[in-house]
Design a protein around this motif. Structure first.
Motif, PDB file in Angstrom:
ATOM      1  N   SER A 224       0.801  -1.215   0.000  1.00  0.00           N
ATOM      2  CA  SER A 224       0.000   0.000   0.000  1.00  0.00           C
ATOM      3  C   SER A 224       0.836   1.267   0.000  1.00  0.00           C
ATOM      4  O   SER A 224       1.897   1.342   0.632  1.00  0.00           O
ATOM      5  CB  SER A 224      -0.911  -0.005   1.232  1.00  0.00           C
ATOM      6  OG  SER A 224      -1.633   1.197   1.336  1.00  0.00           O
TER       7      SER A 224
ATOM      8  N   VAL B 257      -3.542   6.542  -0.802  1.00  0.00           N
ATOM      9  CA  VAL B 257      -4.660   5.631  -1.007  1.00  0.00           C
ATOM     10  C   VAL B 257      -5.615   5.754   0.170  1.00  0.00           C
ATOM     11  O   VAL B 257      -5.205   5.943   1.312  1.00  0.00           O
ATOM     12  CB  VAL B 257      -4.172   4.168  -1.167  1.00  0.00           C
ATOM     13  CG1 VAL B 257      -3.580   3.618   0.130  1.00  0.00           C
ATOM     14  CG2 VAL B 257      -5.298   3.268  -1.662  1.00  0.00           C
ATOM     15  N   ASP B 258      -6.902   5.651  -0.119  1.00  0.00           N
ATOM     16  CA  ASP B 258      -7.910   5.748   0.923  1.00  0.00           C
ATOM     17  C   ASP B 258      -8.016   4.418   1.668  1.00  0.00           C
ATOM     18  O   ASP B 258      -8.082   3.354   1.057  1.00  0.00           O
ATOM     19  CB  ASP B 258      -9.258   6.111   0.309  1.00  0.00           C
ATOM     20  CG  ASP B 258     -10.263   6.540   1.344  1.00  0.00           C
ATOM     21  OD1 ASP B 258     -10.873   5.654   1.977  1.00  0.00           O
ATOM     22  OD2 ASP B 258     -10.443   7.751   1.542  1.00  0.00           O
TER      23      ASP B 258
ATOM     24  N   ASP C 116     -10.846   2.198   0.611  1.00  0.00           N
ATOM     25  CA  ASP C 116     -10.569   1.413  -0.594  1.00  0.00           C
ATOM     26  C   ASP C 116      -9.748   0.177  -0.250  1.00  0.00           C
ATOM     27  O   ASP C 116     -10.021  -0.926  -0.736  1.00  0.00           O
ATOM     28  CB  ASP C 116      -9.814   2.257  -1.623  1.00  0.00           C
ATOM     29  CG  ASP C 116     -10.716   3.249  -2.346  1.00  0.00           C
ATOM     30  OD1 ASP C 116     -11.944   3.055  -2.335  1.00  0.00           O
ATOM     31  OD2 ASP C 116     -10.184   4.211  -2.924  1.00  0.00           O
ATOM     32  N   LEU C 117      -8.733   0.358   0.581  1.00  0.00           N
ATOM     33  CA  LEU C 117      -7.902  -0.781   0.955  1.00  0.00           C
ATOM     34  C   LEU C 117      -8.726  -1.830   1.677  1.00  0.00           C
ATOM     35  O   LEU C 117      -8.603  -3.024   1.402  1.00  0.00           O
ATOM     36  CB  LEU C 117      -6.726  -0.345   1.826  1.00  0.00           C
ATOM     37  CG  LEU C 117      -5.782  -1.499   2.186  1.00  0.00           C
ATOM     38  CD1 LEU C 117      -4.332  -1.116   1.992  1.00  0.00           C
ATOM     39  CD2 LEU C 117      -6.015  -1.992   3.601  1.00  0.00           C
TER      40      LEU C 117
ATOM     41  N   LEU D  27      -1.320  -0.923  -4.210  1.00  0.00           N
ATOM     42  CA  LEU D  27      -2.527  -0.115  -4.096  1.00  0.00           C
ATOM     43  C   LEU D  27      -2.167   1.354  -3.917  1.00  0.00           C
ATOM     44  O   LEU D  27      -1.415   1.708  -3.003  1.00  0.00           O
ATOM     45  CB  LEU D  27      -3.362  -0.584  -2.901  1.00  0.00           C
ATOM     46  CG  LEU D  27      -3.728  -2.074  -2.867  1.00  0.00           C
ATOM     47  CD1 LEU D  27      -4.562  -2.379  -1.632  1.00  0.00           C
ATOM     48  CD2 LEU D  27      -4.471  -2.481  -4.141  1.00  0.00           C
TER      49      LEU D  27
ATOM     50  N   GLY E 113      -3.775   5.663  -4.710  1.00  0.00           N
ATOM     51  CA  GLY E 113      -4.877   6.504  -5.126  1.00  0.00           C
ATOM     52  C   GLY E 113      -4.768   6.824  -6.598  1.00  0.00           C
ATOM     53  O   GLY E 113      -3.873   6.331  -7.298  1.00  0.00           O
TER      54      GLY E 113
ATOM     55  N   VAL F 105      -6.210  -1.051  -7.161  1.00  0.00           N
ATOM     56  CA  VAL F 105      -7.566  -0.995  -6.610  1.00  0.00           C
ATOM     57  C   VAL F 105      -8.587  -1.377  -7.677  1.00  0.00           C
ATOM     58  O   VAL F 105      -9.508  -2.176  -7.428  1.00  0.00           O
ATOM     59  CB  VAL F 105      -7.864   0.413  -6.056  1.00  0.00           C
ATOM     60  CG1 VAL F 105      -9.340   0.558  -5.683  1.00  0.00           C
ATOM     61  CG2 VAL F 105      -7.002   0.700  -4.830  1.00  0.00           C
ATOM     62  N   LYS F 106      -8.431  -0.838  -8.870  1.00  0.00           N
ATOM     63  CA  LYS F 106      -9.399  -1.123  -9.936  1.00  0.00           C
ATOM     64  C   LYS F 106      -9.345  -2.576 -10.374  1.00  0.00           C
ATOM     65  O   LYS F 106     -10.382  -3.173 -10.695  1.00  0.00           O
ATOM     66  CB  LYS F 106      -9.148  -0.191 -11.123  1.00  0.00           C
ATOM     67  CG  LYS F 106     -10.238  -0.274 -12.183  1.00  0.00           C
ATOM     68  CD  LYS F 106     -10.137   0.854 -13.180  1.00  0.00           C
ATOM     69  CE  LYS F 106     -11.338   0.864 -14.110  1.00  0.00           C
ATOM     70  NZ  LYS F 106     -11.303   2.023 -15.038  1.00  0.00           N
TER      71      LYS F 106
ATOM     72  N   ASP G 219     -12.527   2.820  -9.859  1.00  0.00           N
ATOM     73  CA  ASP G 219     -11.380   3.672  -9.577  1.00  0.00           C
ATOM     74  C   ASP G 219     -11.265   3.958  -8.081  1.00  0.00           C
ATOM     75  O   ASP G 219     -12.279   3.971  -7.360  1.00  0.00           O
ATOM     76  CB  ASP G 219     -11.516   5.005 -10.324  1.00  0.00           C
ATOM     77  CG  ASP G 219     -11.388   4.839 -11.826  1.00  0.00           C
ATOM     78  OD1 ASP G 219     -10.624   3.942 -12.255  1.00  0.00           O
ATOM     79  OD2 ASP G 219     -12.058   5.588 -12.567  1.00  0.00           O
ATOM     80  N   PRO G 220     -10.060   4.198  -7.583  1.00  0.00           N
ATOM     81  CA  PRO G 220      -9.886   4.555  -6.180  1.00  0.00           C
ATOM     82  C   PRO G 220     -10.388   5.966  -5.892  1.00  0.00           C
ATOM     83  O   PRO G 220     -10.550   6.782  -6.797  1.00  0.00           O
ATOM     84  CB  PRO G 220      -8.371   4.454  -5.972  1.00  0.00           C
ATOM     85  CG  PRO G 220      -7.795   4.700  -7.328  1.00  0.00           C
ATOM     86  CD  PRO G 220      -8.777   4.112  -8.299  1.00  0.00           C
ATOM     87  N   LYS G 221     -10.631   6.241  -4.614  1.00  0.00           N
ATOM     88  CA  LYS G 221     -11.175   7.535  -4.193  1.00  0.00           C
ATOM     89  C   LYS G 221     -10.108   8.628  -4.288  1.00  0.00           C
ATOM     90  O   LYS G 221      -9.000   8.467  -3.772  1.00  0.00           O
ATOM     91  CB  LYS G 221     -11.678   7.430  -2.754  1.00  0.00           C
ATOM     92  CG  LYS G 221     -12.357   8.699  -2.232  1.00  0.00           C
ATOM     93  CD  LYS G 221     -12.676   8.581  -0.749  1.00  0.00           C
ATOM     94  CE  LYS G 221     -13.664   7.467  -0.476  1.00  0.00           C
ATOM     95  NZ  LYS G 221     -14.020   7.430   0.976  1.00  0.00           N
TER      96      LYS G 221
END
Length: 289
Positions: free
Chosen positions: A135, A168-169, A172-173, A193, A195, A262-263, A269-271
């Motif tokens: 991450s 990265v949010d 999302d993780l 991972l 953003g 993430v996708k 898509d990630p935040k």
């Protein structure tokens, strides 16, 4: 991953129990909430909770893992820290004895020492299916972690210079963790991972200023200055030096690129960081404007 492998995962979904180590932490509690919402039996491991789990006390690990079908592993303080490979080797051995069949490991992106710990877990866990999630920095470090007080007080101090980071949010993780644990996608692989785009810390802080209506500025410091600051806040010397060195290394530019991890797992898509900042502000993360 082949189509046959994906079909096998879906035909053998995890039904629980699932051990979530550091189950009250930034990612652990989110994973616990999501698994529980799906009706899965969850063991939220923590030092003081109903399921005792302490990374400094391996004597309790077998009790936490006995009967568990899967586990989410979030090691503290970091997989790059001294002692992490040994801890992963021991955890994997206990998980193998307990018959745990699916493991999801939170790791750091671009951390060579973390890879050593990953391999120690892989080697000791036997036939357990291991997924590694490498991450980027969490956006929530600004709202729940060590940087939150700085945002509240209007000054974020960190040894990042002008390097960009694709934050990265943590939500999302956590979604990725649950999808992998439940065998829906991406199990048994290594995922990076991030953003959707890299931001410098100054740009991230500007987004926080816009979201909170409070002026926040970023102050870049050196590795030594940051270590001294941590020590002043009560962090043990060795841990402060390790963290300062790690952050300085990670933010030298080699992690500035964006991935589609993430996708690939979630199909979306990630935040964006600005969305995180707006949502956190609305939730009162920094006590209002």
């Amino acid at each position: 991953m082949t189509e046959n492998t994906e079909n096998t995962q879906r035909q053998n979904p995890v039904t629980g129990p699932v051990l979530v180590t550091s189950g009250t932490g930034k990612t652990g509690r989110r994973v616990v909430e999501r698994l529980a919402a799906r009706g899965l039996r969850v063991r939220a491991g923590s030092r003081d909770g109903a399921v005792a789990f302490d990374w400094t006390d391996p004597s309790g690990w077998e009790a936490a893992l006995t009967g568990a079908e899967a586990a989410y592993i979030a090691y503290y303080p970091d997989l790059a820290a001294p002692g992490a490979p040994e801890a992963m080797a021991e955890f994997g051995a206990v998980a193998r004895r307990c018959g745990v069949r699916r493991l999801v490991l939170l790791s750091g992106r671009g951390e060579p020492q973390a890879v050593v710990a990953e391999e120690a877990l892989r080697s000791s866990a036997g036939d357990a299916e291991l997924t590694v999630l490498r991450s980027a920095f969490f956006a929530q470090n600004f709202s729940e972690g060590a940087l939150a007080d700085g945002v509240h007080l209007g000054e974020v101090v960190f040894p990042a210079g002008t390097t960009a980071e694709p934050f990265v949010d943590a939500d999302d993780l956590a979604d990725v963790v649950v999808a992998v644990l439940c065998g829906e996608a991406g199990a048994g692989e290594v995922h990076e991972l991030t953003g959707p785009r890299p931001l410098t810390f100054a740009e991230a802080v500007a987004a926080l200023t816009a979201a909170t209506g409070r002026q926040v500025r970023y102050v870049a410091v050196t590795e030594d200055q940051y270590s001294s600051m941590l020590i002043d806040f009560g962090v043990p010397d060795a841990e402060a030096d390790m963290l300062a060195e790690l952050f300085t290394f990670l933010l030298d530019g080699h992690n500035a690129t964006v991935t589609d991890g993430v996708k690939r797992v979630l199909g979306r898509d990630p935040k964006p960081f600005a969305v995180f900042a707006s949502e956190a502000a609305q939730d009162g993360a920094w006590g209002g404007a």
